[in-house]
Write an enzyme that holds these catalytic residues in place. Structure first.
Site, PDB file in Angstrom:
ATOM      1  N   LEU A  10       0.821  -1.216   0.000  1.00  0.00           N
ATOM      2  CA  LEU A  10       0.000   0.000   0.000  1.00  0.00           C
ATOM      3  C   LEU A  10       0.848   1.256   0.000  1.00  0.00           C
ATOM      4  CD1 LEU A  10      -2.538  -1.063   2.779  1.00  0.00           C
ATOM      5  CD2 LEU A  10      -3.037  -0.838   0.351  1.00  0.00           C
ATOM      6  N   GLU A  40     -10.220   0.069   7.950  1.00  0.00           N
ATOM      7  CA  GLU A  40      -9.899  -1.072   8.821  1.00  0.00           C
ATOM      8  C   GLU A  40      -8.634  -0.779   9.606  1.00  0.00           C
ATOM      9  OE1 GLU A  40      -9.130  -4.202   6.048  1.00  0.00           O
ATOM     10  OE2 GLU A  40     -11.150  -4.085   5.245  1.00  0.00           O
ATOM     11  N   LYS A  42      -4.898  -1.436  10.678  1.00  0.00           N
ATOM     12  CA  LYS A  42      -3.746  -2.024   9.992  1.00  0.00           C
ATOM     13  C   LYS A  42      -2.944  -2.817  11.019  1.00  0.00           C
ATOM     14  CE  LYS A  42      -0.156  -0.858   6.640  1.00  0.00           C
ATOM     15  NZ  LYS A  42       0.982  -1.517   7.231  1.00  0.00           N
ATOM     16  N   ASP A  44      -0.266  -4.983  12.752  1.00  0.00           N
ATOM     17  CA  ASP A  44       1.182  -5.024  12.542  1.00  0.00           C
ATOM     18  C   ASP A  44       1.697  -6.451  12.690  1.00  0.00           C
ATOM     19  OD1 ASP A  44       3.615  -4.017  11.961  1.00  0.00           O
ATOM     20  OD2 ASP A  44       3.953  -3.038  13.895  1.00  0.00           O
ATOM     21  N   ARG A  63       3.546 -13.337   2.012  1.00  0.00           N
ATOM     22  CA  ARG A  63       3.418 -12.453   0.868  1.00  0.00           C
ATOM     23  C   ARG A  63       4.667 -12.539  -0.023  1.00  0.00           C
ATOM     24  NH1 ARG A  63       5.187  -7.174   0.090  1.00  0.00           N
ATOM     25  NH2 ARG A  63       4.171  -6.225  -1.696  1.00  0.00           N
ATOM     26  N   TYR A 150      -8.540 -10.018   5.969  1.00  0.00           N
ATOM     27  CA  TYR A 150      -9.102  -8.731   5.560  1.00  0.00           C
ATOM     28  C   TYR A 150      -9.427  -8.635   4.068  1.00  0.00           C
ATOM     29  CZ  TYR A 150      -4.100  -8.032   4.706  1.00  0.00           C
ATOM     30  OH  TYR A 150      -2.817  -8.196   4.310  1.00  0.00           O
ATOM     31  N   LYS A 238      -0.637   5.972   8.203  1.00  0.00           N
ATOM     32  CA  LYS A 238       0.361   5.528   9.175  1.00  0.00           C
ATOM     33  C   LYS A 238       0.408   6.474  10.370  1.00  0.00           C
ATOM     34  CE  LYS A 238       3.100   2.313   8.054  1.00  0.00           C
ATOM     35  NZ  LYS A 238       3.956   2.072   6.994  1.00  0.00           N
ATOM     36  N   CYS A 332      26.805 -10.610  42.338  1.00  0.00           N
ATOM     37  CA  CYS A 332      25.360 -10.405  42.313  1.00  0.00           C
ATOM     38  C   CYS A 332      24.963  -9.302  43.294  1.00  0.00           C
ATOM     39  CB  CYS A 332      24.673 -11.717  42.667  1.00  0.00           C
ATOM     40  SG  CYS A 332      22.896 -11.540  42.898  1.00  0.00           S
ATOM     41  N   CYS A 335      23.099 -11.031  46.387  1.00  0.00           N
ATOM     42  CA  CYS A 335      23.670 -12.001  47.341  1.00  0.00           C
ATOM     43  C   CYS A 335      25.187 -12.037  47.308  1.00  0.00           C
ATOM     44  CB  CYS A 335      23.111 -13.395  47.074  1.00  0.00           C
ATOM     45  SG  CYS A 335      23.764 -14.136  45.571  1.00  0.00           S
ATOM     46  N   CYS A 350      23.556 -15.026  38.032  1.00  0.00           N
ATOM     47  CA  CYS A 350      24.059 -15.229  39.389  1.00  0.00           C
ATOM     48  C   CYS A 350      24.315 -16.736  39.552  1.00  0.00           C
ATOM     49  CB  CYS A 350      23.019 -14.770  40.410  1.00  0.00           C
ATOM     50  SG  CYS A 350      23.451 -15.213  42.098  1.00  0.00           S
ATOM     51  N   CYS A 355      20.090 -17.847  45.636  1.00  0.00           N
ATOM     52  CA  CYS A 355      20.071 -16.376  45.696  1.00  0.00           C
ATOM     53  C   CYS A 355      18.672 -15.920  46.140  1.00  0.00           C
ATOM     54  CB  CYS A 355      20.396 -15.808  44.315  1.00  0.00           C
ATOM     55  SG  CYS A 355      20.254 -14.013  44.235  1.00  0.00           S
TER      56      CYS A 355
HETATM   57  S1  IVH Z   1      -4.933  -4.498   2.463  1.00  0.00           S
HETATM   58  C1  IVH Z   1      -3.811  -4.299  -1.835  1.00  0.00           C
HETATM   59  N1  IVH Z   1      -5.761  -4.432   4.969  1.00  0.00           N
HETATM   60  O1  IVH Z   1      -0.280  -3.910   5.461  1.00  0.00           O
HETATM   61  C2  IVH Z   1      -4.162  -4.201  -0.417  1.00  0.00           C
HETATM   62  N2  IVH Z   1      -3.445  -4.723   4.546  1.00  0.00           N
HETATM   63  O2  IVH Z   1       1.481  -2.291   3.212  1.00  0.00           O
HETATM   64  C3  IVH Z   1      -3.329  -5.068   0.388  1.00  0.00           C
HETATM   65  N3  IVH Z   1      -2.089  -4.992   6.556  1.00  0.00           N
HETATM   66  O3  IVH Z   1       1.229  -6.215   3.342  1.00  0.00           O
HETATM   67  C4  IVH Z   1      -3.384  -4.938   1.809  1.00  0.00           C
HETATM   68  N4  IVH Z   1      -3.735  -4.865   8.019  1.00  0.00           N
HETATM   69  O4  IVH Z   1       0.299  -7.101   5.471  1.00  0.00           O
HETATM   70  C5  IVH Z   1      -4.700  -4.554   4.136  1.00  0.00           C
HETATM   71  N5  IVH Z   1      -6.622  -4.403   7.119  1.00  0.00           N
HETATM   72  C6  IVH Z   1      -5.587  -4.516   6.299  1.00  0.00           C
HETATM   73  C7  IVH Z   1      -4.273  -4.714   6.777  1.00  0.00           C
HETATM   74  C8  IVH Z   1      -3.219  -4.814   5.855  1.00  0.00           C
HETATM   75  C9  IVH Z   1      -2.427  -5.030   7.860  1.00  0.00           C
HETATM   76  C10 IVH Z   1      -0.701  -5.100   6.024  1.00  0.00           C
HETATM   77  C11 IVH Z   1      -0.555  -6.141   4.951  1.00  0.00           C
HETATM   78  C12 IVH Z   1       0.142  -5.473   3.810  1.00  0.00           C
HETATM   79  C13 IVH Z   1       0.587  -4.173   4.382  1.00  0.00           C
HETATM   80  C14 IVH Z   1       0.404  -3.089   3.347  1.00  0.00           C
END
Ligand code: IVH
Length: 494
Positions: A10, A40, A42, A44, A63, A150, A238, A332, A335, A350, A355
């Protein structure tokens, strides 16, 4: 493994302005049309693709570079949140989503790794990725991973017209879908939703690094198309990284349950990611040396995966000359026994197995919430009980009397009685809780549950031999050896 349809990444939006630019581009490409967005979280973690044939899970990949992914089917089969069969026998369905590790599982995993001297994961994303790229699926299984799906990829035998409708379908099929998403009628609503999560994200039990905004209509998505790297119908909002600059006032040492010495930076308190932070873990001597961290330094701190404060870097150019370099003590601090660093390990330990810090931390672990859950027995009381020689291991807790407790600092009649009641009622806990509470090396909550299930009683587990343990799925040789070793000692058996 080639993907049937490329897995794109993205583009990023770093603020309201970028989101408005995105909306403008979308509307310019679809003149005069109504546009709805789905927003939605995102997550991590690590992007995954799952294939279902006639309703059965047949393949799972990472991926990778977007064209080819790594086959991790065997490991993904151990993730409980991924159904091996979905609710309908659709001829072919590919679903996409994110595999992740919760904040709690990440913290626990790193705690164990810290104690065993293994390399720590920097954040939950690395921990999730590391856990899926394992040769041994047993390891993956032990890591408490989860997923949120997702999106739909390639499919046969299904027709869907909107993204939100797709999410509802995924849920209906039994796939795990994050319910924190919203259909927005314009970019103002999108921006409001993004801003709301920017403030609330720390309350989530998993890490997110932003939100994803997608055009809802699949027909519009198709007409917008994609550039080489990313779709024109979606963008990632972000969050700014949560970092702050403060001063390292001191470096102290904490001796843990397994005798490992962990250096901790005492900070000038600073606001970070929703809380006031006054300590940061420095992990071990190697990290202090690598980052050249000194007492008195100005430091940039952040929370690893929004959870554990850590020092990113210090600013040597701002030193005034009175900063003090740090090195691990040779004896330590609890002790005064010698401290050693074993060959090939990052941790200092230790050498005294008796201890007082080890027994104190062992008791604190024993009474903790996921172990015996004895409320009212905090660190200060445990320390006092040890000093007064009333307690040296967890079994002594069960011999405590009212007269012992009432004499302690800050213990009144009511709290003494409550504590005795809590200790008494912990006798009704499960075998798994007790086993976990004993703090046997490598026996975490999950291993404790499995052992309790398999053996049914403490006596049978105590009498088990290494082979009786290793034949159990998910119990590897490290756990087996550690359990047998633990029960080979008379003091543990009694
Ligand atoms: S959509 C073409 N939805 O973010 C659309 N991505 O840089 C593809 N990610 O590699 C992604 N939560 O691993 C989408 N709700 C969400 C997400 C999500 C996390 C991650 C995904 C992707 C990266 C995009």
């Amino acid at each position: 493994m080639p993907h049937r349809l490329p897995m794109l990444s993205l583009g990023n939006a770093f603020g309201e302005g970028d989101l408005r630019d995105f909306d403008r581009r979308v509307r310019n490409n679809l003149p005069g049309e109504e546009i709805e967005y789905v927003v939605e979280l995102k997550i991590d973690g690590l992007a995954i693709s799952l294939w279902y044939e006639n309703g059965l899970f047949v393949r799972g990949t990472t991926r990778g570079d977007g064209e080819f992914g790594e086959d991790i089917t065997t490991n993904l089969r151990t993730v409980k949140a991924i159904p091996l069969r979905i609710a309908r026998e659709i001829p072919f369905l590919e679903v996409r989503g994110e595999a992740y590790m919760s904040k709690e599982a990440f913290v626990k995993l790193n705690q164990v790794r810290e104690e065993t001297g293994e390399q720590l994961f920097a954040n939950p994303r690395n921990a999730a990725a590391g856990s899926l790229r394992q040769l041994d699926p047993k390891v993956t299984a032990s890591r408490n991973l989860s997923v949120y799906m997702y999106g739909l990829g390639y499919m046969e035998g299904l027709s869907v017209t909107g993204h939100a409708q797709g999410l509802a379908l995924l849920k209906e099929l039994g796939l795990r879908v994050n319910q924190q998403h919203k259909v927005c009628k314009d970019i103002d609503e999108v921006i409001e939703y993004c801003q709301r999560w920017q403030g609330q994200r720390f309350e989530l039990p998993y890490a997110i690094d932003g939100l994803v905004i997608k055009v809802n209509s699949l027909d519009q998505q198709q007409r917008l198309g994609a550039t080489i790297k990313s779709p024109r119908w979606a963008i990632a909002f972000k969050f700014p990284a949560e970092q702050a600059i403060t001063t390292i006032k001191d470096i102290i040492i904490r001796v843990g349950r397994t005798g490992v010495l962990t250096p901790t930076a005492i900070l000038e308190p600073v606001q970070l990611a929703g809380t006031t932070v006054s300590k940061a873990t420095l992990h071990n001597q190697d990290i202090i040396t690598q980052k050249d961290i000194r007492i008195g330094d100005k430091a940039l701190v952040q929370k690893a995966g929004d959870i554990i404060p850590e020092v990113v870097q210090v600013f040597p150019e701002q030193r005034e000359g009175n900063e003090v370099t740090f090195s691990m003590p040779e004896i330590c601090p609890e002790c005064a026994s010698p401290v050693v660093r074993e060959e090939g390990q990052v941790a200092h330990r230790c050498t005294n197995e008796y201890c007082p810090a080890i027994s104190r931390e062992g008791i604190i672990h024993f009474v903790s919430r996921n172990a015996m859950d004895i409320v009212g027995l905090g660190e200060s009381i445990v320390t006092q009980l040890i000093r007064a020689e009333l307690v040296k291991d967890p079994s002594d807790l069960y011999h405590l009397k009212y007269e012992d407790l009432i004499r302690l600092e800050r213990m009144g009649a009511r709290s003494s009685q409550n504590l005795l009641d809590a200790i008494e009622s912990s006798k009704g806990n499960s075998l798994a809780q007790l086993l976990f509470g004993l703090g046997i090396r490598h026996v975490g909550e999950r291993a404790a549950k499995i052992l309790a299930q398999q053996f049914g009683s403490m006596q049978r587990l105590m009498d088990a031999e290494q082979e009786d343990l290793t034949i159990i799925p998910e119990i590897g040789p490290k756990i087996a050896e550690s359990v047998v070793d633990y029960f080979s000692r008379q003091e543990n058996r009694s």
